[in-house]
Design a protein around this motif. Structure first.
Motif, mmCIF file in Angstrom:
data_model
loop_
_atom_site.group_PDB
_atom_site.id
_atom_site.type_symbol
_atom_site.label_atom_id
_atom_site.label_comp_id
_atom_site.label_asym_id
_atom_site.label_seq_id
_atom_site.Cartn_x
_atom_site.Cartn_y
_atom_site.Cartn_z
ATOM 1 N N LEU A 283 74.842 59.101 -67.618
ATOM 2 C CA LEU A 283 74.808 59.512 -69.162
ATOM 3 C C LEU A 283 74.497 58.068 -69.728
ATOM 4 N N LYS A 284 73.461 57.726 -70.513
ATOM 5 C CA LYS A 284 73.227 56.683 -71.204
ATOM 6 C C LYS A 284 73.195 56.896 -72.282
ATOM 7 N N ILE A 285 73.768 56.175 -73.457
ATOM 8 C CA ILE A 285 73.717 56.347 -74.701
ATOM 9 C C ILE A 285 73.374 54.937 -75.422
ATOM 10 N N GLN A 286 71.963 55.006 -75.967
ATOM 11 C CA GLN A 286 71.423 53.907 -76.593
ATOM 12 C C GLN A 286 71.207 52.844 -75.788
ATOM 13 N N GLY A 287 70.917 53.398 -74.369
ATOM 14 C CA GLY A 287 70.744 52.351 -73.291
ATOM 15 C C GLY A 287 71.964 51.898 -72.465
ATOM 16 N N ASN A 288 72.976 52.370 -73.172
ATOM 17 C CA ASN A 288 74.211 51.823 -72.426
ATOM 18 C C ASN A 288 74.560 53.000 -71.430
ATOM 19 N N ASP A 289 75.005 52.425 -70.054
ATOM 20 C CA ASP A 289 75.475 53.194 -69.049
ATOM 21 C C ASP A 289 76.788 53.652 -69.220
ATOM 22 N N PHE A 290 77.211 54.825 -69.426
ATOM 23 C CA PHE A 290 78.291 55.325 -69.476
ATOM 24 C C PHE A 290 78.966 55.926 -68.085
ATOM 25 N N GLY A 291 77.974 56.123 -67.361
ATOM 26 C CA GLY A 291 78.487 56.626 -65.995
ATOM 27 C C GLY A 291 78.198 57.803 -65.449
ATOM 28 N N ALA A 292 78.862 58.482 -64.656
ATOM 29 C CA ALA A 292 78.545 59.649 -63.988
ATOM 30 C C ALA A 292 79.652 60.470 -63.757
ATOM 31 N N GLY A 293 79.688 61.962 -63.847
ATOM 32 C CA GLY A 293 80.829 62.772 -63.606
ATOM 33 C C GLY A 293 80.722 64.010 -62.790
ATOM 34 N N LYS A 294 81.678 64.557 -62.478
ATOM 35 C CA LYS A 294 81.729 65.911 -61.799
ATOM 36 C C LYS A 294 82.888 66.635 -62.101
ATOM 37 N N LEU A 295 82.784 67.985 -61.804
ATOM 38 C CA LEU A 295 84.007 68.921 -62.246
ATOM 39 C C LEU A 295 83.792 70.212 -61.116
ATOM 40 N N THR A 296 84.859 70.350 -60.738
ATOM 41 C CA THR A 296 84.996 71.586 -59.695
ATOM 42 C C THR A 296 85.929 72.473 -60.312
ATOM 43 N N LEU A 297 85.666 73.678 -60.717
ATOM 44 C CA LEU A 297 86.324 74.559 -61.457
ATOM 45 C C LEU A 297 86.412 76.052 -60.262
ATOM 46 N N LYS A 298 87.963 76.510 -59.787
ATOM 47 C CA LYS A 298 88.013 77.457 -59.114
ATOM 48 C C LYS A 298 88.966 78.265 -59.823
ATOM 49 N N ILE A 299 88.413 79.787 -59.763
ATOM 50 C CA ILE A 299 89.126 80.853 -60.277
ATOM 51 C C ILE A 299 89.163 81.880 -59.114
ATOM 52 N N ASP A 300 90.349 82.536 -58.949
ATOM 53 C CA ASP A 300 91.047 83.453 -57.918
ATOM 54 C C ASP A 300 91.992 84.585 -58.432
ATOM 55 N N LYS A 301 91.647 85.585 -57.700
ATOM 56 C CA LYS A 301 92.654 86.786 -57.885
ATOM 57 C C LYS A 301 92.503 87.623 -59.348
ATOM 58 N N ILE A 302 91.361 87.647 -59.586
ATOM 59 C CA ILE A 302 91.093 88.341 -60.790
ATOM 60 C C ILE A 302 91.002 89.930 -60.378
ATOM 61 N N GLU A 303 91.835 90.649 -60.873
ATOM 62 C CA GLU A 303 91.883 92.081 -60.140
ATOM 63 C C GLU A 303 90.498 92.783 -60.877
ATOM 64 N N GLY A 304 89.644 93.451 -60.034
ATOM 65 C CA GLY A 304 88.345 94.007 -60.655
ATOM 66 C C GLY A 304 88.284 94.831 -61.595
ATOM 67 N N ASN A 305 89.067 96.027 -61.275
ATOM 68 C CA ASN A 305 89.095 97.041 -62.319
ATOM 69 C C ASN A 305 89.734 96.582 -63.742
ATOM 70 N N SER A 306 90.852 95.666 -63.657
ATOM 71 C CA SER A 306 91.070 95.035 -64.980
ATOM 72 C C SER A 306 90.009 94.305 -65.632
ATOM 73 N N LEU A 307 89.320 93.449 -64.737
ATOM 74 C CA LEU A 307 88.321 92.740 -65.508
ATOM 75 C C LEU A 307 87.343 93.490 -66.162
ATOM 76 N N LYS A 308 86.856 94.675 -65.486
ATOM 77 C CA LYS A 308 85.895 95.619 -65.903
ATOM 78 C C LYS A 308 86.473 96.053 -67.229
#
Length: 501
Positions: A283-308
């Motif tokens: 990520l660069k803003i006006q030529g200044n290097d602000f670095g790099a990033g990452k995100l890992t998001l996990k979602i589990d145990k959503i009951e299928g019929n309830s989600l529907k």
């Protein structure tokens, strides 16, 4: 002589067989046309219910080796008055030329030697409703597609999107074109997409009279979706973008390099879960290097019929609110949508789902910060407000944050340079600000510091919070951050003696 007669006989027999097979294929295609159109209309109704459009077909010209069909999209009169939809006199037409199998010539040219029912060439017709598109592409169809149709009814398509360069008033759009490969099952429940685009550039004036230019390069999409046992579409997808840049009056303002999104969702028994990964190389803003990033998001145990059930109820009520909420103020509309969410959100919590962030990180040349979160939820017995829903739904929470001071100083230095400070002054200001923030966070017991790293650890379970070793009740924790305390909460629950000032 006899040999020649045998050869001729074989050729005649093969030709007769090919002709017969092609005639039969053409007949079969015509018989399946209603099924294809009905499936397409079902998809339109499911995903674009407000368009009020219906697909049909006409002008079927069936021959022995090929057929021609005109597909037409027209208004069915069901669109609400405020919707962007086709007028009663408008039509969007697609012209299809279909080569009959078992070996369509168009597929043989692509070295596809597998028998197939047909090969179809499809392009958009220049009608009044889409005339502006043809003006942009200088009279060419905005796209053309070659599709292989198997005897099972599955289709495999290669779609080419036409390049364009078009002035729009004081603005302009330049698009290099793209490709889209699509494999679709007969009932449209399984779809695999692979799209690629080389570049697109848009330029024009902004609200301050400056000239903005947005350029995007190397965008690609890969998506494989299928219907689950709960009649919910689940998918694995990858979206990448090699470079994005925003320039103002010829000066680079924001630049992103190497953006990637990968998501995978599936079902295990009665549950649905998945993972989403984001990465950004720079990520660069006006030529200044602000670095790099990452995100890992996990979602589990959503009951299928309830989600529907949640999806159906929420979408129906939100759509009704949108259609009948004309003239309602923004604050009222937001409150009503929040009420709809509160009413149905417990459905998603029925099977005690979990959410984790592992990790959210950002790094620059001086270090890397990390944030992790593990959240276990539970369905509340009842909740009359948003704060009650939050406090009654959280079963367990663990959060950890680490920030190297050198890394924070580097980021703050870059931010100061954007404000006009020179390199030396920006560094001094950043050191003062970061050190002051570290001191205050320790003073208020929000964080600890060790080995030049700021850390904060939060644990919650059984209505008790543990913030960096300091135990407190829910009320004390919420008051600490100026948050409203739930009215129905017990002010003595989990309370511990307050520390001396």
């Amino acid at each position: 002589m006899k040999k020649s007669l045998v050869t001729v006989s074989v050729i005649v027999a093969a030709g007769a067989a090919w002709t017969g097979a092609s005639w039969f294929t053409g007949k079969l295609i015509e018989q399946r046309m209603d099924e294809v159109v009905n499936n397409a209309n079902r998809q339109l109704q499911d995903f674009l219910p407000k368009t009020g459009a219906k697909l049909g077909y006409e002008h079927v010209q069936r021959g022995i080796f090929s057929s021609k069909i005109r597909y037409v999209l027209r208004s069915d009169g069901s669109a609400p008055p405020d919707a962007i939809a086709l007028k009663p006199s408008d039509e969007v037409a697609f012209l299809a030329t279909i080569e009959h199998g078992p070996f369509p010539f168009a597929q043989l040219k692509r070295f596809n030697l597998l028998p197939s029912m047909a090969s179809a060439h499809l392009e958009l017709e220049n009608t009044t409703a889409v005339r502006n598109l043809f003006d942009i592409t200088k009279g060419k169809s905005p796209f053309n597609a070659i599709s292989r149709i198997s005897y099972s009814g599955d289709t495999s398509s290669a779609i080419n999107i036409t390049p364009l360069e078009y002035p729009i008033g004081n603005s302009s759009l330049k698009f290099s074109g793209g490709t889209l490969n699509a494999d679709v099952s007969r009932d449209m429940t399984a779809i695999v997409l692979d799209a690629n685009n080389a570049s697109a550039v848009f330029s024009g004036p902004n609200g301050f009279g400056q000239t903005e230019q947005i350029s995007v390069h190397g965008v690609s999409l890969k998506r494989a979706s299928h219907a689950s046992q709960f009649d919910i579409d689940l998918s694995d997808q990858t979206i990448t973008m090699k470079h994005f840049k925003l320039a103002v009056d010829g000066r680079d303002t924001v630049a992103l390099d190497g953006f990637n999104l990968v998501s995978k969702f599936g079902e295990q028994g009665n549950n649905i879960g998945g993972q989403i990964d984001y990465t950004l190389d720079a990520l660069k803003i006006q030529g200044n290097d602000f670095g790099a990033g990452k995100l890992t998001l996990k979602i589990d145990k959503i009951e299928g019929n309830s989600l529907k059930e949640f999806t159906n109820h929420y979408n129906q009520q939100a759509l009704a609110l949108l259609q009948h909420g004309q003239g309602v103020g923004l604050a009222t509309y937001e409150r009503q949508t929040t009420d709809i969410l509160l009413q149905h959100l417990p459905l998603l919590l029925k099977n005690n789902p979990t959410i984790s962030v592992a990790p959210l990180s950002w790094k620059n040349s001086q270090g890397e910060s990390h944030f992790t979160l593990d959240l276990a939820l539970t369905a509340p017995s009842q909740a009359e407000s948003l704060d009650q829903l939050i406090t009654r739904s959280i079963k367990k929470l663990d959060a950890h944050l680490t920030i190297p001071l050198t890394m924070a100083t580097e980021t703050t230095t870059q931010a100061a340079r954007l404000q006009g400070y020179n390199a030396e002054d920006a560094r001094k200001l950043a050191q003062q600000q970061v050190q002051g923030l570290a001191t205050m966070s320790q003073m208020f017991k929000l964080a600890t510091q060790k080995d030049n790293v700021i850390s904060s650890n939060l644990h919650y379970a059984d209505s008790q919070f543990d913030l960096n070793g300091s135990k407190m009740s829910l009320q004390e924790f919420m008051s600490m951050f100026g948050l409203p305390v739930p009215k129905d909460s017990d002010p003595t629950q989990g309370a511990v003696p307050a520390a001396a000032p």
